[in-house]
Scaffold this active site. Structure first.
Site, PDB file in Angstrom:
ATOM      1  N   TYR A 169       0.839  -1.209   0.000  1.00  0.00           N
ATOM      2  CA  TYR A 169       0.000   0.000   0.000  1.00  0.00           C
ATOM      3  C   TYR A 169       0.874   1.260   0.000  1.00  0.00           C
ATOM      4  CZ  TYR A 169      -3.661  -3.257   1.290  1.00  0.00           C
ATOM      5  OH  TYR A 169      -4.538  -4.300   1.297  1.00  0.00           O
ATOM      6  N   LYS A 239       4.459 -14.623   4.993  1.00  0.00           N
ATOM      7  CA  LYS A 239       5.070 -15.617   4.117  1.00  0.00           C
ATOM      8  C   LYS A 239       6.573 -15.350   4.140  1.00  0.00           C
ATOM      9  CE  LYS A 239       3.100 -17.900   1.173  1.00  0.00           C
ATOM     10  NZ  LYS A 239       2.748 -19.352   1.142  1.00  0.00           N
ATOM     11  N   ASP A 288      -0.885 -18.668   4.926  1.00  0.00           N
ATOM     12  CA  ASP A 288      -1.878 -19.615   4.394  1.00  0.00           C
ATOM     13  C   ASP A 288      -2.309 -20.615   5.458  1.00  0.00           C
ATOM     14  OD1 ASP A 288       0.821 -19.959   3.844  1.00  0.00           O
ATOM     15  OD2 ASP A 288       0.507 -21.554   2.401  1.00  0.00           O
ATOM     16  N   ASP A 312      -5.328  -7.571   5.757  1.00  0.00           N
ATOM     17  CA  ASP A 312      -6.556  -7.329   5.010  1.00  0.00           C
ATOM     18  C   ASP A 312      -7.277  -8.661   4.759  1.00  0.00           C
ATOM     19  OD1 ASP A 312      -8.446  -5.999   3.569  1.00  0.00           O
ATOM     20  OD2 ASP A 312      -7.195  -5.569   1.838  1.00  0.00           O
TER      21      ASP A 312
END
Ligand code: NAD
Length: 425
Positions: A169, A239, A288, A312
């Site tokens: 962002y 990650k 994940d 998010d």
């Protein structure tokens, strides 16, 4: 000049000024806040359904404060303009007087603000985030009795801390086929040792920045929150196995924060150890994996510390488990400064019909009361909202949700629903 709408609500009228009653919250040198008994709290109504849900929230919050403290405490609400209403009345979408007043008032609340598409208009939400450096977006996700897509939603009670100022962002993008993308590609291949196979000629490039300073202040806020509220199991996600310089670094910095003197003896990082009294346990979980765990065993986590983009995804998945973002409050929090807001958008498709669900902004109001230290008033709201679900009453979206699972429910308007909540305090 302002007009007094209700006993303690001052509406915008050709400008904004300090009301004749109430005091501003004080920001202390250590960035804590001192809250007077009659704090001035600005509100921005919002676009679309904003003019319906924001007054509903004010009604509920006023009643909760009144029930909890009688005449000894009272919020003095002051309307500030932003979005469509601001444009209409002042010609600007985010007037300087709004920013100036928010700065004085420290804590505020807002409805949803739309970003017009294709006019080159910048998002007001991002502008506010930047202006006050609201570096943590905090979303508590818990079930209150509403209809949900999963059979056992009581297992979900987690607070997502999403970093709010960093990550893609705050990054920069170069579109495929542009001179800029070609220039960056050449630089990466010729000077930085990037492999051509990863950067073919038609590549588009997004740069993902992540800083130690921004990460650590966010992690400190989340760990302090977990310790103060007795939440034990804290996960830092990412990650890091793939993006070592950014998400991997984020996770490492989180564990460095856990070693700081402030957290000595309070944050357990040994994967085999259990947190004792007054302690929290910090674990790292691949993003994940966390998305799967939230569905399969949500009770495992009390607090999730995330980067901006992962936060998010995770906060929306968590919200979906308990019925959607319409049931989730949200706070943008920086160093003392805080702006609470509904999590959904402007919902133009139902605006003006009096059927919008006011819960997200109302629960954000309760979260704001907690932030002020007015926990008794916040509790009144939580328990009254739970009772409305027990009694199967809500706005049409809630009633429809109950009907979908074969339960009869009464549908009421936005303001009637606010009254149903007040009646159960
Ligand atoms: P949206 O949340 O406005 O609407 C999605 C769907 O959910 C619609 O069908 C709507 O009717 C329904 N819905 C949303 N809130 C509801 C409520 N309180 N009660 C009942 N139903 C509700 O999402 P969108 O259409 O993607 O976004 C519309 C605008 O809102 C965009 O301009 C977007 O930028 C803005 N937005 C603002 C914020 C914010 O101010 N924080 C957040 C999200 C989106």
């Amino acid at each position: 000049m302002q007009v007094l709408k209700e006993d303690n609500v001052y509406l915008w009228d050709k400008g904004v000024q300090k009301p004749p009653e109430g005091e501003f919250i004080k920001l202390n040198p250590d960035k804590s806040i001192s809250v007077p008994d009659k704090p001035i709290i600005p509100f921005i109504e919002g676009d679309g359904i904003g003019p319906e849900i924001t007054p509903a929230m004010i009604r509920v919050v006023n009643a909760a404060v009144d029930k909890a403290y009688g005449t000894s405490k009272k919020i003095v609400w002051v309307e500030l303009l932003a979005g469509d209403k601001a444009e209409e009345k002042t010609g600007e979408r985010l007037p300087q007087e709004t920013l100036d007043f928010l700065k004085e008032a420290i804590v505020s609340i807002k409805g949803p603000l739309g970003t017009p598409v294709g006019k080159g208009v910048r998002s007001i939400n991002s502008a506010l985030r930047r202006a006050f450096d609201f570096y943590s977006a905090v979303r508590p996700v818990y079930w209150m009795g509403q209809p949900t897509p999963i059979p056992d939603p009581h297992r979900v009670d987690v607070v997502v801390f999403r970093e709010n100022t960093d990550d893609v962002y705050a990054g920069v993008e170069f579109f495929s086929g542009t001179d800029e993308a070609k220039k960056v590609r050449d630089f990466l291949i010729k000077e930085m040792g990037a492999k051509e196979s990863g950067f073919p000629e038609d590549v588009g490039i997004t740069v993902k920045p992540m800083s130690e300073f921004k990460t650590k202040r966010h992690v400190r806020k989340a760990l302090r929150y977990a310790l103060e509220t007795g939440r034990k199991n804290v996960a830092v996600i990412g990650k890091g196995n793939i993006m070592k310089a950014t998400e991997g670094a984020f996770i490492n910095w989180a564990f460095e924060v856990a070693q700081e003197p402030e957290f000595a003896g309070k944050v357990v990082t040994d994967p085999e150890a259990e947190p004792g009294e007054g302690q929290v346990k910090l674990s790292k979980v691949i993003t994940d994996q966390m998305l799967m765990q939230l569905v399969l065993r949500p009770e495992a986590w009390d607090v999730i510390i995330a980067q901006n983009l992962n936060g998010d995804y995770v906060s929306d998945l968590a919200a979906a488990l308990i019925g959607g973002p319409g049931f989730v409050p949200s706070g943008n929090i920086g160093d003392g400064y805080a702006l609470f807001e509904s999590t959904h958008g402007t919902a133009w498709d139902i605006a003006g019909k009096g059927i919008a669900n006011p819960l997200s902004i109302t629960l954000s109001g309760a979260m704001m009361l907690e932030y002020l230290g007015w926990k008794e008033a916040a509790e009144r709201i939580y328990s009254a909202v739970k009772k409305t679900f027990e009694d199967r009453v809500g706005t049409p979206d809630v009633a429809a949700g109950f009907q979908r699972i074969g339960v009869d429910a009464k549908a009421v308007s936005t303001l009637e629903y606010a009254q149903e909540i007040v009646d159960r305090m």
